[in-house]
Design a protein around this motif. Structure first.
Motif, short mmCIF file in Angstrom:
data_model
loop_
_atom_site.label_atom_id
_atom_site.label_comp_id
_atom_site.label_asym_id
_atom_site.label_seq_id
_atom_site.Cartn_x
_atom_site.Cartn_y
_atom_site.Cartn_z
N GLU A 100 7.71 10.10 3.68
CA GLU A 100 7.13 10.55 4.30
C GLU A 100 6.14 11.19 4.33
O GLU A 100 5.52 11.04 5.63
N LYS A 101 5.60 11.79 2.92
CA LYS A 101 4.41 12.38 2.84
C LYS A 101 3.36 11.35 3.51
O LYS A 101 2.47 11.88 3.60
N ILE A 102 4.10 10.41 2.51
CA ILE A 102 2.39 9.51 3.11
C ILE A 102 2.16 8.62 3.82
O ILE A 102 0.93 8.66 4.30
N LYS A 103 3.44 8.41 4.96
CA LYS A 103 3.12 8.18 7.01
C LYS A 103 3.04 9.44 7.18
O LYS A 103 2.01 8.31 8.04
N ASN A 104 3.12 10.10 7.23
CA ASN A 104 2.57 11.00 7.31
C ASN A 104 0.89 11.31 7.55
O ASN A 104 -0.01 12.53 7.72
N GLY A 105 0.55 10.57 6.28
CA GLY A 105 -0.58 10.80 6.57
C GLY A 105 -0.96 12.86 5.00
O GLY A 105 -2.37 12.94 5.30
N ALA A 106 0.20 12.76 5.40
CA ALA A 106 -0.14 14.67 3.84
C ALA A 106 -1.16 13.94 2.47
O ALA A 106 -0.17 12.98 1.96
N ALA B 187 16.01 12.03 -3.11
CA ALA B 187 15.78 12.99 -2.49
C ALA B 187 13.58 13.15 -2.51
O ALA B 187 13.24 13.59 -1.73
N GLN B 188 13.30 12.75 -4.01
CA GLN B 188 11.52 12.54 -4.06
C GLN B 188 11.32 11.25 -3.84
O GLN B 188 10.38 11.66 -3.08
N LEU B 189 11.49 9.75 -2.98
CA LEU B 189 11.38 9.48 -3.13
C LEU B 189 10.99 9.72 -1.58
O LEU B 189 9.72 8.88 -1.23
N LEU B 190 12.56 9.97 -1.35
CA LEU B 190 12.50 10.25 0.69
C LEU B 190 11.54 10.82 1.31
O LEU B 190 10.44 10.29 1.71
N ALA B 191 10.79 12.20 0.27
CA ALA B 191 10.03 13.23 0.22
C ALA B 191 8.61 12.72 0.69
O ALA B 191 7.81 12.87 0.83
N ALA B 192 8.90 11.17 -0.95
CA ALA B 192 7.14 10.76 -1.53
C ALA B 192 6.70 10.02 0.06
O ALA B 192 5.56 9.91 1.01
N LYS C 299 2.76 6.34 -7.41
CA LYS C 299 1.71 7.67 -7.79
C LYS C 299 2.35 8.66 -6.82
O LYS C 299 1.86 9.50 -8.20
N ALA C 300 2.33 9.08 -6.10
CA ALA C 300 3.53 10.18 -5.70
C ALA C 300 4.19 10.78 -7.15
O ALA C 300 4.39 12.41 -7.22
N THR D 184 1.04 -1.33 -0.01
CA THR D 184 0.11 0.04 -0.22
C THR D 184 0.82 0.91 -0.12
O THR D 184 0.51 2.18 -0.23
N LEU D 185 1.68 1.08 1.45
CA LEU D 185 2.83 2.79 1.18
C LEU D 185 3.60 2.63 -0.39
O LEU D 185 3.72 3.51 -0.89
N ARG D 186 4.27 1.62 -0.78
CA ARG D 186 4.71 1.53 -2.47
C ARG D 186 3.56 1.92 -3.69
O ARG D 186 4.59 3.24 -3.91
#
Length: 141
Positions: A135-141, A128-133, A104-105, A97-99
């Motif tokens: 983090e964004k998904i894990k934080n529910g943003a 950096a794009q991957l890590l940011a994506a 998608k992001a 699900t996270l992947r």
């Protein structure tokens, strides 16, 4: 760059059907007849594939096609499968699900494998794009 045989042409056509044309450089290997070292016999068409062409010829072909490496750096550390696991993108209960959310992001194909995702991360910018994506998904943003 694909082999110049029928299978290579089919692969090239498939890739060009979904990758925007402004993101593609077509590099064509010459018809060189022979047999790759790892094979017992030549291919059906008798031509060398990309793997059988010398590095010097391949580099020249890529230059002629206008390919270049921008922003490359010698200190780039590629991600590993273990990195993907520690990020939660593989090996966990909710990894799929996270992947999918990360793919998608990043506007990547939904069926991209983790191996292909690792191949996509070719620079610090993409890492950096991957890590940011993630983090964004894990934080529910």
């Amino acid at each position: 760059m694909t082999d110049s045989d029928n299978a290579g042409r089919q692969i090239r056509a498939y890739i060009t059907s979904f990758v925007p044309s402004n993101q593609i450089r077509h590099a064509y290997i010459p018809d060189i007849y022979g047999k790759e070292k790892r094979k017992a016999a030549p291919s059906k068409e008798g031509k060398l594939g990309v793997e059988g062409i010398s590095s010097e010829i391949l580099l020249e072909i890529l230059k002629e096609a206008g390919a270049s490496v921008e922003g490359s750096t010698t200190d780039f550390q590629p991600l590993t499968p273990a990195d993907l696991m520690s990020l939660g993108l593989t090996g966990g209960v909710n990894s799929a699900t996270l992947r999918q959310g990360v793919l998608k992001a990043l506007d990547l194909p939904e069926n991209l494998t983790t191996k292909m995702l690792l191949r996509w991360v070719t620079s610090e910018e993409k890492k950096a794009q991957l890590l940011a994506a993630v983090e964004k998904i894990k934080n529910g943003a």
